[in-house]
Motif scaffolding. Structure first.
Motif, short mmCIF file in Angstrom:
data_model
loop_
_atom_site.label_atom_id
_atom_site.label_comp_id
_atom_site.label_asym_id
_atom_site.label_seq_id
_atom_site.Cartn_x
_atom_site.Cartn_y
_atom_site.Cartn_z
N THR A 105 -21.20 -4.47 4.56
CA THR A 105 -22.40 -4.72 5.39
C THR A 105 -22.50 -6.21 5.71
O THR A 105 -22.70 -6.61 6.86
CB THR A 105 -23.67 -4.29 4.62
OG1 THR A 105 -23.48 -2.98 4.13
CG2 THR A 105 -24.89 -4.35 5.49
N ARG B 39 -19.58 -7.48 7.97
CA ARG B 39 -19.73 -7.02 9.36
C ARG B 39 -20.78 -7.85 10.10
O ARG B 39 -20.57 -8.27 11.24
CB ARG B 39 -20.12 -5.54 9.38
CG ARG B 39 -20.28 -4.95 10.75
CD ARG B 39 -20.49 -3.45 10.68
NE ARG B 39 -21.59 -3.05 9.83
CZ ARG B 39 -22.88 -3.14 10.15
NH1 ARG B 39 -23.23 -3.63 11.32
NH2 ARG B 39 -23.82 -2.75 9.32
N GLU C 45 -26.07 4.88 0.35
CA GLU C 45 -25.08 4.96 1.43
C GLU C 45 -24.54 6.39 1.55
O GLU C 45 -24.43 6.94 2.65
CB GLU C 45 -23.95 3.98 1.10
CG GLU C 45 -22.88 3.83 2.16
CD GLU C 45 -21.70 2.99 1.65
OE1 GLU C 45 -21.90 2.12 0.77
OE2 GLU C 45 -20.57 3.23 2.12
N VAL D 107 -29.70 -8.22 2.22
CA VAL D 107 -28.50 -8.37 3.06
C VAL D 107 -28.65 -9.63 3.90
O VAL D 107 -27.74 -10.46 4.00
CB VAL D 107 -28.33 -7.12 3.96
CG1 VAL D 107 -27.29 -7.39 5.04
CG2 VAL D 107 -27.93 -5.91 3.13
#
Ligand code: DC
Length: 224
Positions: free
Chosen positions: A17, A20, A158, A206
């Protein structure tokens, strides 16, 4: 300026994550190297290839025509011309991928593909051996870590999003087993590169992890 960024760490530390999003912010290509080992594992399972046989696995790797297409939602993965992006995340593949990726012959073939990709582009590459083996001269090396509990919980969420429902305890046990296997295998074990910056994501969102890495990228001359 060709900036190459390596992000390593154990399963569930948030690598894919975070990597990316960092790639998206920088306008770089994101390469999920775990997906390459997963794709090979899926192909081998589907074709009944012996997972203990490095030669047969290397042959499968060359026959399956692996394609990694960077996309907004992550990498799309194709083998034999089929989109297997979702399938490579199945529990069955997760269970067998450590074994497949432990063979020296398999690793050298996959690493060669990865090095070729890194030569052609500005990349953010995530995996286990990127800073140590694939791009030892990367411009920025990050080692993402987190507690087993946090990593198992992320994996649970997930998987649930993908329709696989697995109890947390079971995921923690599997996570410990996979960590143990990945970090004690003889060839390119999971380990931190000496010059890697360690980021513990247990208590980071994140976004916080991404922002931290982008700061380091700016420090290396990236415009973002
Ligand atoms: O990041 P992941 O869970 O998708 O990785 C799947 C497996 O592939 C993991 O068990 C370790 C292996 N792997 C590896 O050995 N080297 C890499 N560069 C990436 C993944």
């Amino acid at each position: 300026m060709l900036l190459r960024i390596a992000i390593d760490g154990p399963a569930g530390a948030g690598k894919s994550t975070v990597a990316r999003l960092v790639a998206e912010k920088l306008g770089y290509t994101y390469i999920d190297t775990g997906a390459m080992y997963r794709a090979l594992t899926l192909a081998a399972l589907e074709r009944g290839v012996d997972l203990q046989d490095p030669d047969a696995l290397a042959q499968t790797l060359h026959a399956m025509g692996l394609e990694i297409r960077p996309g907004a939602a992550g990498n799309q993965v194709f083998i034999f011309g089929r989109d297997v992006t979702a399938k490579i995340r199945s529990p069955e593949v997760s269970e067998h991928v450590s074994l497949v990726s432990s063979h020296a012959k398999v690793r050298s073939a996959v690493v060669e593909m990865q090095q070729k990709m890194a030569k052609e582009d500005n990349v953010v590459m995530d995996g286990r051996d990127i800073g140590t083996v694939v791009m030892p001269d990367a411009d920025l090396k990050i080692y993402l870590d987190a507690s087993v509990e946090a990593r198992a919980e992320r994996r649970r969420l997930e998987l649930a999003r993908k329709g696989f429902h697995t109890p947390l305890e079971e995921l923690m046990t599997k996570m410990r087993q996979r960590d143990e296997f990945d970090s004690t295998r003889e060839v390119s074990p999971l380990r931190q590169a000496e010059d890697a910056i360690v980021i513990d994501t247990t208590n980071l969102s994140v976004r916080e992890a991404v922002d931290l890495i982008l700061d380091y990228c700016r420090g290396r001359g990236a415009r973002v």
